[in-house]
Design an enzyme around this catalytic site. Structure first.
Site, PDB file in Angstrom:
ATOM      1  CB  THR A  12     117.557 254.067  40.532  1.00  0.00           C
ATOM      2  OG1 THR A  12     118.614 253.924  39.590  1.00  0.00           O
ATOM      3  CG2 THR A  12     117.746 255.379  41.286  1.00  0.00           C
ATOM      4  CD  GLN A  27     122.740 249.532  35.042  1.00  0.00           C
ATOM      5  OE1 GLN A  27     122.267 250.337  35.826  1.00  0.00           O
ATOM      6  NE2 GLN A  27     122.077 249.078  34.001  1.00  0.00           N
ATOM      7  CG  HIS A  58     122.921 252.060  32.659  1.00  0.00           C
ATOM      8  ND1 HIS A  58     122.071 251.892  31.585  1.00  0.00           N
ATOM      9  CD2 HIS A  58     122.168 252.599  33.658  1.00  0.00           C
ATOM     10  CE1 HIS A  58     120.856 252.315  31.932  1.00  0.00           C
ATOM     11  NE2 HIS A  58     120.886 252.741  33.175  1.00  0.00           N
ATOM     12  CG  ASN A  95     116.857 252.841  30.736  1.00  0.00           C
ATOM     13  OD1 ASN A  95     116.199 252.432  29.779  1.00  0.00           O
ATOM     14  ND2 ASN A  95     116.909 252.201  31.885  1.00  0.00           N
ATOM     15  CE1 TYR A 136     120.024 258.468  33.552  1.00  0.00           C
ATOM     16  CE2 TYR A 136     119.519 256.175  33.103  1.00  0.00           C
ATOM     17  CZ  TYR A 136     119.237 257.360  33.756  1.00  0.00           C
ATOM     18  OH  TYR A 136     118.157 257.446  34.605  1.00  0.00           O
ATOM     19  NE  ARG A 170     118.646 246.755  32.106  1.00  0.00           N
ATOM     20  CZ  ARG A 170     117.623 247.280  32.768  1.00  0.00           C
ATOM     21  NH1 ARG A 170     117.672 248.522  33.207  1.00  0.00           N
ATOM     22  NH2 ARG A 170     116.540 246.564  33.006  1.00  0.00           N
ATOM     23  CG  ASN A 173     116.352 259.653  31.410  1.00  0.00           C
ATOM     24  OD1 ASN A 173     115.773 260.461  32.124  1.00  0.00           O
ATOM     25  ND2 ASN A 173     116.857 258.524  31.870  1.00  0.00           N
ATOM     26  N   GLY A 230     112.235 243.545  37.355  1.00  0.00           N
ATOM     27  CA  GLY A 230     112.570 244.747  38.092  1.00  0.00           C
ATOM     28  C   GLY A 230     111.611 244.992  39.231  1.00  0.00           C
ATOM     29  NE  ARG A 231     107.758 248.114  36.739  1.00  0.00           N
ATOM     30  CZ  ARG A 231     107.107 248.509  35.649  1.00  0.00           C
ATOM     31  NH1 ARG A 231     106.382 249.594  35.664  1.00  0.00           N
ATOM     32  NH2 ARG A 231     107.178 247.797  34.540  1.00  0.00           N
TER      33      ARG A 231
HETATM   34  C1  8OZ Z   1     114.696 255.312  37.759  1.00  0.00           C
HETATM   35  C2  8OZ Z   1     115.069 256.440  38.459  1.00  0.00           C
HETATM   36  C3  8OZ Z   1     116.352 256.913  38.340  1.00  0.00           C
HETATM   37  C4  8OZ Z   1     117.270 256.259  37.532  1.00  0.00           C
HETATM   38  C5  8OZ Z   1     117.499 253.809  34.685  1.00  0.00           C
HETATM   39  C6  8OZ Z   1     119.148 254.265  36.375  1.00  0.00           C
HETATM   40  O1  8OZ Z   1     116.378 254.033  34.206  1.00  0.00           O
HETATM   41  C7  8OZ Z   1     117.883 254.400  35.981  1.00  0.00           C
HETATM   42  C8  8OZ Z   1     116.890 255.118  36.833  1.00  0.00           C
HETATM   43  C9  8OZ Z   1     115.591 254.649  36.954  1.00  0.00           C
HETATM   44  O2  8OZ Z   1     118.317 253.102  34.085  1.00  0.00           O
END
Ligand code: 8OZ
Length: 365
Positions: free
Chosen positions: A31, A105, A181, A184, A186, A233, A241, A322-323
Site C-alpha cells: 500500500t 490484489q 485479499h 491482514n 480485512y 492471500r 488489524n 515486500g519492503r
Molecule cells: C499497510 C498500510 C495500509 C494497508 C495490508 C493492505 O496490510 C494492507 C495495508 C498495509 O494488507
C-alpha cells in the site's frame, strides 16, 4: 546434469497456473497511497513505479478496493470505475513490455475504515458490530477506525458481485490474474476468524460458516477467470488489524483444502505477524503447503539467504518480498549479484509523490 547450485533456483522460470514467470521472486502487495485524488485512479507516477519493479517474476499490485465501501485508507487505487480500469491498463502495458506478469490484489477492508471514506459518510461494514482496535489514515492523518455496523446477510450477495465485477474489470485492464485479499484483518479475514465474527447465521459459528463468504467470492471470480489466474492471500496467525482466532490451524487447514479443490493458481501465505516477527504463534505452514497442489508463495521478512534455503528444501515455490522492493526497484538484480540493498525511508511509505517512491537508485545508476 551438473548439480544445481541452491541459489540458482530463485532466478529460474516457474509455471504459475496459466502463466510462465521469468523467476521465482514475487513483488508483494504494498500500500503506497499514490492514486489520483478524487478518482482513486492509477496515474503515470504509478506506471513508472511498477515499470521500475518489472524485474520481479510476478508483481502483485497494492491492495485495490472493489467498491467505495471496500476502501479504508485515502488515495488507495480502486478497480470499480472506467477511469480506474483505464489507469491500470497503462500499468499492465508497461509491466508486460518489460517482461513481467502482474496480478491485481482485490480488496474490501470491512471494518478497517473510517466514515469519511464511506459512501454517504456511513459506518464501515463488518461481520459483527465490533470495532477494531486499529488505525487508518484519512485526509487528516492517522485516526482510529470507525465503529462498524454488522452486515445483514441480504447484503452479502452484493459484495460477492462487487468482487466478480472487479475481476471482470481486471480482465478488461489486461491483468494476468487476480489475488483475493483474504488476509491482514480485512473483510474476508474478519469473517474467517472468530475474534471478529460473532454471527449466528450461515456466515458465523462453525469453521465452514466462517469461510463461506471467502469461498463464495472465490466461486464468483471463477465464473469470470480460469482457476489458473486466481490466487489468494492468507495470514493465519497475523494479529494485523486486531483479528485473532481460537484455532487458526483448523480454520486454515479447512480453507486451504477447499481452495485446493477449486484448483487455484496459488496461496500466498504471510508466515507469522505481518511485517514480522515470523514466530508470533505456533503454526504448521508446511501443512498448508502439503494440502495444496498449486503454488505456495511464502511471505514475511524473507531475505536472500532464507529465500534460497526455503526453495532448496522445497518449502515454497515462490518467495514474495515486500519492503525490500520499495527501496530497491532492481531487487532481483541485486539478489542475483548478492549486492547490498538500499535502506527504506519509512517517512515516505504512505502518500506523497515521487520522493521515496520512484527515486530509489538502481545499481546501474
Ligand atoms: C499497510 C498500510 C495500509 C494497508 C495490508 C493492505 O496490510 C494492507 C495495508 C498495509 O494488507
Amino acid at each position: 546434469m551438473p548439480a544445481q547450485k541452491d541459489d540458482e533456483k530463485l532466478f529460474q522460470p516457474y509455471d504459475l497456473g496459466d502463466i510462465r514467470l521469468a523467476n521465482r521472486v514475487v513483488m508483494a502487495p504494498l500500500t503506497r497511497n499514490r492514486a489520483t485524488a478524487g478518482t482513486d485512479a492509477p496515474n503515470d507516477l504509478m506506471v513508472e513505479y511498477y515499470r521500475q519493479r518489472s524485474g520481479a517474476g510476478l508483481i502483485v499490485t497494492e491492495a485495490s478496493q472493489i467498491s467505495q465501501q471496500g476502501q479504508g485508507y485515502i488515495h488507495t487505487p480502486g478497480i470499480y470505475t472506467d477511469e480506474q480500469t483505464r489507469g491500470w491498463r497503462k500499468i499492465n502495458d508497461a509491466v508486460h513490455e518489460a517482461g513481467s506478469k502482474i496480478f491485481i490484489q482485490l480488496w474490501h477492508v470491512g471494518r478497517i475504515s473510517h466514515v469519511s471514506l464511506q459512501p454517504g459518510g456511513g459506518a464501515p461494514v463488518a461481520p459483527s458490530a465490533i470495532r477494531a482496535n486499529s488505525k487508518t489514515f484519512v485526509a487528516s492523518g492517522f485516526v482510529e477506525t470507525s465503529e462498524p455496523r454488522a452486515l445483514d446477510a441480504s447484503e452479502l450477495p452484493g459484495i460477492v458481485a462487487d468482487y466478480a465485477r472487479a475481476a471482470e474489470r481486471a480482465k478488461e485492464a489486461g491483468f494476468d490474474g487476480v489475488e483475493i485479499h483474504a488476509a491482514n484483518g480485512y473483510l474476508l479475514d474478519q469473517f474467517q476468524k472468530d475474534g471478529s465474527n460473532h454471527r449466528a447465521d450461515a456466515y458465523g459459528g462453525s469453521i465452514e460458516n466462517r469461510c463461506r463468504l471467502t469461498l463464495e467470492v472465490v466461486d464468483a471470480i471463477l465464473k469470470v477467470l480460469p482457476a489458473g489466474r486466481v490466487g489468494i492471500r492468507l495470514s493465519p496467525v497475523s494479529p494485523a488489524n486486531d483479528v485473532a482466532d481460537s484455532n487458526p490451524q483448523a480454520v486454515f487447514d479447512y480453507l486451504v483444502r477447499q481452495l485446493d479443490a477449486r484448483k487455484l493458481a496459488y496461496i500466498h501465505v504471510i508466515e507469522g505477524a505481518t511485517g514480522g516477527p515470523r514466530d508470533v504463534a505456533p503454526f504448521d505452514f508446511l501443512a498448508l503447503r502439503k494440502a495444496f497442489s498449486g503454488a505456495y508463495i511464502a511471505n514475511n521478512s524473507y531475505d536472500r539467504a532464507l529465500a534460497v534455503e526455503t526453495l532448496a528444501r522445497d518449502a515454497a515455490d515462490l518467495i514474495a518480498f515486500g519492503r525490500p522492493f520499495i527501496s530497491n526497484p532492481d531487487l532481483v538484480e541485486r539478489l542475483r549479484r548478492d549486492a547490498p540493498l538500499n535502506a527504506l525511508d519509512a517517512g515516505t511509505l504512505y502518500g506523497g509523490g515521487a520522493e521515496g517512491y520512484t527515486d530509489y537508485p538502481t545499481l546501474a545508476a
